[in-house]
Design an enzyme around this catalytic site. Structure first.
Site, PDB file in Angstrom:
ATOM      1  N   TYR A 103       0.842  -0.946   0.166  1.00 19.92           N
ATOM      2  CA  TYR A 103       0.417   0.297  -0.494  1.00 19.92           C
ATOM      3  C   TYR A 103       0.577   1.021  -0.186  1.00 19.92           C
ATOM      4  CZ  TYR A 103      -3.624  -3.308   0.907  1.00 19.92           C
ATOM      5  OH  TYR A 103      -4.390  -4.262   0.072  1.00 19.92           O
ATOM      6  N   GLY A 104       2.018   1.177   0.746  1.00 19.23           N
ATOM      7  CA  GLY A 104       2.492   2.384   1.240  1.00 19.23           C
ATOM      8  C   GLY A 104       3.777   3.143  -0.095  1.00 19.23           C
ATOM      9  N   ASN A 161      -4.311 -10.971   0.617  1.00 16.55           N
ATOM     10  CA  ASN A 161      -5.378 -10.025   1.932  1.00 16.55           C
ATOM     11  C   ASN A 161      -7.294 -10.611   1.541  1.00 16.55           C
ATOM     12  OD1 ASN A 161      -6.639  -7.803   0.432  1.00 16.55           O
ATOM     13  ND2 ASN A 161      -4.830  -6.481   1.569  1.00 16.55           N
ATOM     14  N   GLU A 200     -14.472  -9.343  12.812  1.00 13.96           N
ATOM     15  CA  GLU A 200     -14.829  -9.299  10.981  1.00 13.96           C
ATOM     16  C   GLU A 200     -15.399 -11.168  11.545  1.00 13.96           C
ATOM     17  OE1 GLU A 200     -11.287  -9.933   9.290  1.00 13.96           O
ATOM     18  OE2 GLU A 200     -11.992 -11.804   7.988  1.00 13.96           O
ATOM     19  N   HIS A 250      -2.170  -8.922  11.020  1.00 12.08           N
ATOM     20  CA  HIS A 250      -1.606  -6.808  10.340  1.00 12.08           C
ATOM     21  C   HIS A 250      -1.260  -6.540  11.345  1.00 12.08           C
ATOM     22  CE1 HIS A 250      -6.595  -6.803  11.036  1.00 12.08           C
ATOM     23  NE2 HIS A 250      -5.927  -7.586   9.552  1.00 12.08           N
ATOM     24  N   ASN A 278      -9.354  -3.797  10.889  1.00 14.02           N
ATOM     25  CA  ASN A 278      -7.975  -3.768   9.433  1.00 14.02           C
ATOM     26  C   ASN A 278      -7.325  -2.423   8.809  1.00 14.02           C
ATOM     27  OD1 ASN A 278     -10.291  -5.551   9.793  1.00 14.02           O
ATOM     28  ND2 ASN A 278     -10.064  -6.581   8.763  1.00 14.02           N
TER      29      ASN A 278
HETATM   30  P1  FDA Z   1       2.686  -4.741   2.396  1.00 15.23           P
HETATM   31  O1  FDA Z   1       3.193  -5.879   3.726  1.00 15.23           O
HETATM   32  O2  FDA Z   1       1.652  -4.833   1.709  1.00 15.23           O
HETATM   33  O3  FDA Z   1       4.369  -4.768   1.608  1.00 15.23           O
HETATM   34  C1  FDA Z   1       5.755  -4.847   1.638  1.00 15.23           C
HETATM   35  C2  FDA Z   1       5.818  -5.417   0.077  1.00 15.23           C
HETATM   36  O4  FDA Z   1       7.466  -4.829   0.673  1.00 15.23           O
HETATM   37  C3  FDA Z   1       5.848  -6.627   0.034  1.00 15.23           C
HETATM   38  O5  FDA Z   1       5.587  -6.717  -1.690  1.00 15.23           O
HETATM   39  C4  FDA Z   1       7.246  -7.712  -0.125  1.00 15.23           C
HETATM   40  O6  FDA Z   1       7.156  -8.361  -0.815  1.00 15.23           O
HETATM   41  C5  FDA Z   1       8.286  -5.565  -0.308  1.00 15.23           C
HETATM   42  N1  FDA Z   1       9.736  -6.079   0.666  1.00 15.23           N
HETATM   43  C6  FDA Z   1       9.810  -6.634   2.041  1.00 15.23           C
HETATM   44  N2  FDA Z   1      10.905  -6.775   1.844  1.00 15.23           N
HETATM   45  C7  FDA Z   1      11.759  -6.518   0.761  1.00 15.23           C
HETATM   46  C8  FDA Z   1      12.457  -6.474   0.484  1.00 15.23           C
HETATM   47  N3  FDA Z   1      13.872  -6.515   1.467  1.00 15.23           N
HETATM   48  N4  FDA Z   1      13.370  -5.980  -0.494  1.00 15.23           N
HETATM   49  C9  FDA Z   1      12.114  -5.823  -1.835  1.00 15.23           C
HETATM   50  N5  FDA Z   1      10.991  -6.254  -1.062  1.00 15.23           N
HETATM   51  C10 FDA Z   1      10.930  -6.373  -0.448  1.00 15.23           C
HETATM   52  N6  FDA Z   1      -5.717  -5.594   5.600  1.00 15.23           N
HETATM   53  C11 FDA Z   1      -7.305  -5.254   5.882  1.00 15.23           C
HETATM   54  O7  FDA Z   1      -6.999  -3.435   5.429  1.00 15.23           O
HETATM   55  N7  FDA Z   1      -8.298  -5.873   5.963  1.00 15.23           N
HETATM   56  C12 FDA Z   1      -8.179  -7.560   5.574  1.00 15.23           C
HETATM   57  O8  FDA Z   1      -9.552  -7.895   5.647  1.00 15.23           O
HETATM   58  C13 FDA Z   1      -6.780  -7.779   5.706  1.00 15.23           C
HETATM   59  N8  FDA Z   1      -7.134  -9.114   5.600  1.00 15.23           N
HETATM   60  C14 FDA Z   1      -5.400 -10.174   5.710  1.00 15.23           C
HETATM   61  C15 FDA Z   1      -5.229 -11.535   5.319  1.00 15.23           C
HETATM   62  C16 FDA Z   1      -4.694 -11.874   5.095  1.00 15.23           C
HETATM   63  C17 FDA Z   1      -3.819 -13.095   4.778  1.00 15.23           C
HETATM   64  C18 FDA Z   1      -3.128 -11.037   5.615  1.00 15.23           C
HETATM   65  C19 FDA Z   1      -1.152 -11.511   5.453  1.00 15.23           C
HETATM   66  C20 FDA Z   1      -3.574  -9.320   5.763  1.00 15.23           C
HETATM   67  C21 FDA Z   1      -4.574  -8.766   5.570  1.00 15.23           C
HETATM   68  N9  FDA Z   1      -5.132  -7.706   5.685  1.00 15.23           N
HETATM   69  C22 FDA Z   1      -6.053  -6.901   5.953  1.00 15.23           C
HETATM   70  C23 FDA Z   1      -3.306  -6.920   6.541  1.00 15.23           C
HETATM   71  C24 FDA Z   1      -2.495  -5.500   4.892  1.00 15.23           C
HETATM   72  O9  FDA Z   1      -2.775  -6.831   3.900  1.00 15.23           O
HETATM   73  C25 FDA Z   1      -1.641  -5.080   5.380  1.00 15.23           C
HETATM   74  O10 FDA Z   1      -1.674  -4.705   6.760  1.00 15.23           O
HETATM   75  C26 FDA Z   1      -0.805  -4.750   4.524  1.00 15.23           C
HETATM   76  O11 FDA Z   1      -0.179  -5.035   3.260  1.00 15.23           O
HETATM   77  C27 FDA Z   1       0.284  -3.615   5.011  1.00 15.23           C
HETATM   78  O12 FDA Z   1       0.393  -2.858   3.887  1.00 15.23           O
HETATM   79  P2  FDA Z   1       1.946  -2.694   3.377  1.00 15.23           P
HETATM   80  O13 FDA Z   1       2.340  -0.833   2.053  1.00 15.23           O
HETATM   81  O14 FDA Z   1       2.764  -1.676   4.634  1.00 15.23           O
HETATM   82  O15 FDA Z   1       3.463  -3.438   3.045  1.00 15.23           O
END
Ligand code: FDA
Length: 490
Positions: free
Chosen positions: A15-16, A104, A347, A430, A468
């Protein structure tokens, strides 16, 4: 190795990172986005349904890693779902272009204004609720299922029963928007298009229907012609140069996770969006390896967003269970936040096992009573997470209270077969915090002690947001990028 020069690099495409990419590209600024996972659309690989996972299901594992149905052997592959295992908690993450949006449940929940204000007292809540939250929801494609469809669709029996039982027990239920396209789902139901949510696809990725970031923010960013996405690029560490630029040490990996090339990229400006755990690992590890300057707040105020999984058996047994076929996309919640003694949000989660197991699954979101913290163990080269049962004891009390109240009104029992006797205290979807906005960074995500490093992801939120989190992560990213682009990139 040759050093490649770039203007702006973003690490991570969740997302970020996706918000940062779009807002920079729109201004005509060339952006290189590094992602350790696959560019799924380009790769032609298909995502796996939950009940018959193939190699794309997990990130470099030899067996599947769902919180249940954990039975299938796998070939090691750069798959969509990853899990980090700590002693007292397991953290699930998405891998690939789109990050967590690939795996997610799509629940697009705007937090309660009062709680947002409590967590971020220095942010302008009026502006967030008038502008950044609506903007985030619109760009993400949040939409709400029609009540007629939910009533008539037998794939939503689990939710109907879930809501009826909650109401009978005196709880307040709420309809929750989602980024799954419900118009598409209605067509799935009528068999007019290929099925995805109605074919058991979600935590290993959706082949259709879900508006993951590659279909929203990143697609728009790509259309500017300014975005370069480099998949299978794993950033190992970051070094700060004397001129305050950064050099990234990168492994290009193949789909078995092996390094096939080593690369150095130097960039004037770096946006760190590797997700809460990824960004923390990069900063802490880089400090251990390259004397990368670290602020004392980094690693502090980490939390699991109060995640606690639980479930009930023998739900609605006499009048027909929870449904043999279930949509994987949640649409219902229970809002019990006002209760001073047991505040929580729930949820009503699907449990698509391919048969009627008369079981309700709930993902509770609780408050935190104390923060965890994250550090780096240079000996093992692994993150250390200070988090144990003392952090989740009150969440377990809330789960007990919730199940007791539900069972008393409706019958049913705690689902002893799910998790540890029905209590999933160690399941975290999360992870939040550790590089908190206004603590480890300034008010706009500029990392303390650095001039050209911006943190934009879930790590900015101090451990809890009450629902979430991805709508909040997106809104905060919009807010940060608007300001830093104006001040630092023109
Ligand atoms: P996010 O984790 O999305 O992205 C980080 C990216 O950086 C990844 O693609 C990763 O591979 C990459 N990366 C990391 N380290 C790296 C490196 N060293 N080099 C290169 N790339 C690298 N939330 C919600 O609001 N509603 C929902 O229904 C759900 N349901 C849900 C289900 C499941 C199974 C999970 C696992 C999570 C959810 N979530 C959720 C949570 C939500 O998906 C989560 O909070 C966000 O994806 C976080 O967004 P970020 O931008 O922080 O990082």
């Amino acid at each position: 190795a040759v050093i490649i020069e770039k203007e702006v690099v973003i690490i991570g495409s969740g997302y970020g990172g996706s918000v940062a990419a779009l807002r920079l590209c729109e201004k005509g600024i060339p952006v290189t986005l590094l992602e350790m996972g696959l560019d799924w659309e380009k790769s032609g690989e298909k995502f796996s349904p939950m009940i018959s996972p193939g190699h794309s299901a997990a990130w470099l594992k030899t067996r599947t890693i769902a919180p249940f149905l954990n039975l299938f052997p796998l070939k090691k592959f750069t798959g969509a779902l990853d899990r980090l295992d700590f002693e007292h908690i397991k953290i699930w993450l998405g891998r690939g272009v789109g990050g967590g949006s690939l795996v997610n449940g799509g629940m697009a929940v705007t937090p309660k204004k009062e709680y947002f204000q409590e967590i971020f007292p220095s942010l302008d809540a009026e502006k967030f609720y008038a502008h950044y939250f609506p903007l985030a929801n619109q760009e993400l494609g949040a939409n709400t299922a029609s009540e007629d469809f939910l009533k008539s669709c037998d794939f939503y029996k689990f939710n109907k029963v879930g809501e009826q039982e909650a109401e009978k027990a005196g709880f307040k239920t709420v309809r929750v928007p989602n980024v799954y396209d419900f118009k598409y789902m209605e067509q799935e139901y009528r068999n007019e298009v290929p099925r995805s949510a109605l074919a058991g696809e979600v935590i290993y990725g959706n082949n259709h229907g879900k508006l993951s970031l590659d279909k929203t923010y990143l697609k728009k960013a790509g259309a500017t012609g300014k975005l370069e996405i480099l998949e299978l690029h794993r950033v190992n560490s970051v070094a700060q140069n004397p001129d305050k630029s950064y050099t990234l040490d990168i492994s290009i990996i193949n789909t078995a996770g092996e390094e096939v090339e080593h690369k150095l990229i130097r960039t004037k400006k770096l946006v760190l969006s590797a997700g809460t755990m990824g960004s923390l690992e990069l900063l802490l590890k880089s400090n251990a390896l390259t004397q990368f300057p670290l602020d004392k707040h980094i690693g502090q105020q980490w939390g699991n967003n109060g995640n606690f999984m639980t479930g009930r058996n023998f739900v609605n047994t006499f009048s027909g269970g929870t449904g043999a076929q279930q949509s994987t996309i949640p649409v219902g919640g229970i809002d019990h936040w006002h209760d001073k003694k047991h505040p929580f949000f729930v949820e009503i989660a699907p449990l698509p096992m391919g048969m009627d197991v008369a079981t309700s699954l709930y993902l509770m979101v609780n408050k935190l009573k104390k923060y965890g913290d994250v550090s780096y163990n240079a000996q093992t080269s692994k993150l250390r997470l200070n988090w144990n049962e003392s952090h989740t004891a009150h969440m377990k009390d809330n789960a007990k209270y919730f199940l007791r109240t539900m069972n008393k009104a409706n019958g049913g029992t705690r689902s002893h077969l799910l998790f540890h006797n029905g209590f999933g205290a160690d399941i975290c979807y999360h992870p939040l915090g550790g590089i908190v906005l206004g603590k480890a960074t300034d008010q706009f995500g500029r990392l303390n002690g650095h001039q050209n490093l911006y943190v934009v992801d879930g790590s900015l939120i101090p451990g809890t947001i009450g629902v979430n989190p991805f709508v909040t992560i997106t809104a905060i990213a919009e807010y940060c990028m608007e300001h830093v682009i104006k001040e630092d990139f023109s």
